[in-house]
Design an enzyme around this catalytic site. Structure first.
Site, PDB file in Angstrom:
ATOM      1  CG  HIS A 137      51.641  -5.002  53.743  1.00 22.31           C
ATOM      2  ND1 HIS A 137      50.966  -3.813  53.584  1.00 22.31           N
ATOM      3  CD2 HIS A 137      50.723  -5.896  54.183  1.00 22.31           C
ATOM      4  CE1 HIS A 137      49.690  -3.987  53.912  1.00 22.31           C
ATOM      5  NE2 HIS A 137      49.521  -5.245  54.269  1.00 22.31           N
ATOM      6  CG  LEU A 183      53.832 -14.177  58.767  1.00 22.71           C
ATOM      7  CD1 LEU A 183      55.077 -14.183  59.640  1.00 22.71           C
ATOM      8  CD2 LEU A 183      54.076 -14.981  57.493  1.00 22.71           C
ATOM      9  CG  ASN A 197      45.418  -8.365  60.106  1.00 19.05           C
ATOM     10  OD1 ASN A 197      46.573  -8.783  60.015  1.00 19.05           O
ATOM     11  ND2 ASN A 197      44.564  -8.409  59.100  1.00 19.05           N
ATOM     12  CG  ASP A 221      48.348  -6.866  51.547  1.00 17.71           C
ATOM     13  OD1 ASP A 221      48.364  -7.419  52.661  1.00 17.71           O
ATOM     14  OD2 ASP A 221      47.389  -6.160  51.161  1.00 17.71           O
ATOM     15  N   GLY A 258      42.019 -10.517  49.624  1.00 12.95           N
ATOM     16  CA  GLY A 258      43.416 -10.910  49.807  1.00 12.95           C
ATOM     17  C   GLY A 258      43.864 -12.037  48.907  1.00 12.95           C
TER      18      GLY A 258
HETATM   19 ZN   LIG Z   1      45.661  -3.265  54.021  1.00 13.53          ZN
HETATM   20 ZN   LIG Z   2      47.644  -6.163  54.460  1.00  7.63          ZN
END
Ligand SMILES: [Zn+2]
Ligand SMILES: [Zn+2]
Length: 413
Positions: free
Chosen positions: A63, A66, A97, A307, A326
């Site tokens: 996960h 990039l 995404n 992530d 993030g």
């Molecule tokens: Zn997520």
């Molecule tokens: Zn993610």
């Protein structure tokens, strides 16, 4: 020819845990022998002395983000995979995404081709579940699989409705592909920036309850049972979600989950107003972290996934509510996982499993060090002391030094 000499081979697939020499020819392993058994030969062009180091199957990150195509100011396939390789990963799975969204074969193909020319690791894209990840119509899943996609997800958003999820799962079951979901009830998540609890009340930051995640996990497990599709929970953060996965596994369902280093390291009380500690799902409570550590140890958790979510540095230099979710993760994941080994929360072999065999199993692959297998290896030290310095990161994103420096300062990683 390349010989890797004397490293302690930790291979969860075979159970090996002892020094070995490994001989590599081209892209394949051609011999795995006790130390010294592979004689120094003239034809061994290169030798790596791995004495005192761990030699493991190559690490897989299930996960990450990039950002290419479309978000090259935050990260590119080149910079992201360079950071991943520095962190010990040999394969990474970028979420769809991007801009455009990776919801069709031409975008998948362009990512795979870009990775072949500029990447420093293997790149196994995850395709979108729905067109534009909008939650309305199915994406071109079979065509993306042919182009190299290994799973589907609408990460960033949950797969919008149970009806769509059922269609996606029915379809992916026939293709033998896992469905990965960012489990979340969007109505509870709306406007929230951290986990709801005493810490959110104290700081005045709007919180989302743990149920935001568990509602989604419950729905998805039921749909996995209905369809027989393999289902993987992305970045699981709450104790109650883990309990649901545990029950599903006991029932024999093909359900798996991943946990990120930030969720097994930090908790909501440490968020303060530090935008680098703003992620989705948000950091959980102390009790959640303890449950995740138990799940990592007892096998309920299948994989550690980063992530890795890079952002242009300036976008994080704003008020907490306005900052994007993030944090980066490629270069710090192994160090933080080794902290769990040093503090005896998990064994070294279990840690290796969580980076290799575990994520491979989620994707329906194998990962082992044996004759005939790809020469895909990660070599690391458990004793080397280092300090994470954001300014030296290979990623374009710049997490504040403080986030990880505090965590890694005393680690021997
Ligand atoms: Zn997520
Ligand atoms: Zn993610």
């Amino acid at each position: 020819m390349l010989v890797i000499r004397g490293g302690r081979l930790v291979d969860p697939a075979s159970g090996a845990d002892a020094p070995h020499d490994i001989l590599i020819e081209g892209e394949r392993i051609v011999a795995v022998e006790r130390p010294g058994a592979i004689a120094a030969r003239g034809d061994a062009e290169h030798e790596i002395d791995a004495t005192g180091m761990i030699v493991a199957p190559g690490f897989i990150d299930l996960h990450c983000h990039l950002r290419e195509p479309g978000g090259e100011n935050s990260e590119t396939i080149e910079t992201g995979t360079r950071a991943a390789a520095r962190g010990g990963f040999t394969a990474v799975c970028p979420m769809p995404n991007t801009r455009p969204v990776n919801d069709n074969a031409s975008v998948t193909r362009s990512i795979v081709e870009r990775a072949q020319s500029a990447g420093h690791t293997r790149v196994w894209p995850i395709g979108a579940a729905s067109l534009g990840s909008k939650g309305e119509a199915l994406a071109e899943i079979a065509a993306m699989q042919k182009a190299g996609a290994v799973a589907v997800s609408d990460d960033g958003h949950p797969i919008a409705t149970a009806k769509l999820l059922r269609q996606v799962m029915d379809y992916c079951r026939s293709l033998g592909m896992p469905v990965i979901d960012h489990c979340e009830d969007s109505s509870l998540a709306a406007g929230a920036s951290m986990r709801e609890g005493p810490a959110s009340i104290r700081t005045g930051i709007r919180g989302m309850p743990a149920a935001t995640e568990t509602i989604g996990v419950g729905r998805d497990i039921q749909m996995a049972e209905l369809t027989g599709c393999r289902f993987h929970v992305a970045h699981l953060s709450a104790h109650a979600s883990l309990e649901m996965v545990r029950v599903a596994k006991h029932k024999g369902l093909a359900v798996s989950c991943e946990v990120t280093p930030h969720h097994f390291t930090m908790i909501d009380e440490e968020v303060g107003y530090d935008t680098h500690r703003k992620m989705n799902p948000p950091l959980g409570s102390r009790e959640d972290r303890e449950a995740l550590l138990e799940g990592l140890a007892d096998g309920t958790v299948d994989a550690i996934a980063t992530d890795h979510a890079p952002h242009e540095p300036a976008t994080k230099e704003v008020e907490f509510d306005r900052a994007p979710f993030g944090v980066t993760g490629f270069e710090t994941a192994l160090g933080l996982a080794l902290e769990l080994v040093h503090t005896k929360r998990i064994s070294l072999r279990r840690m290796v499993e969580l980076f290799t065999v575990g994520p491979a199993r989620v994707l329906g692959m194998q990962r082992r060090v044996a004759v005939g297998e790809p020469a895909d290896l990660t070599i690391f030290s458990t004793e080397h002391r280092w300090t994470f310095r954001a300014a030296e990161s290979a990623s374009k994103s710049r997490p504040s030094n403080g986030v990880f420096r505090d965590l890694l300062a005393d680690s021997a990683a």
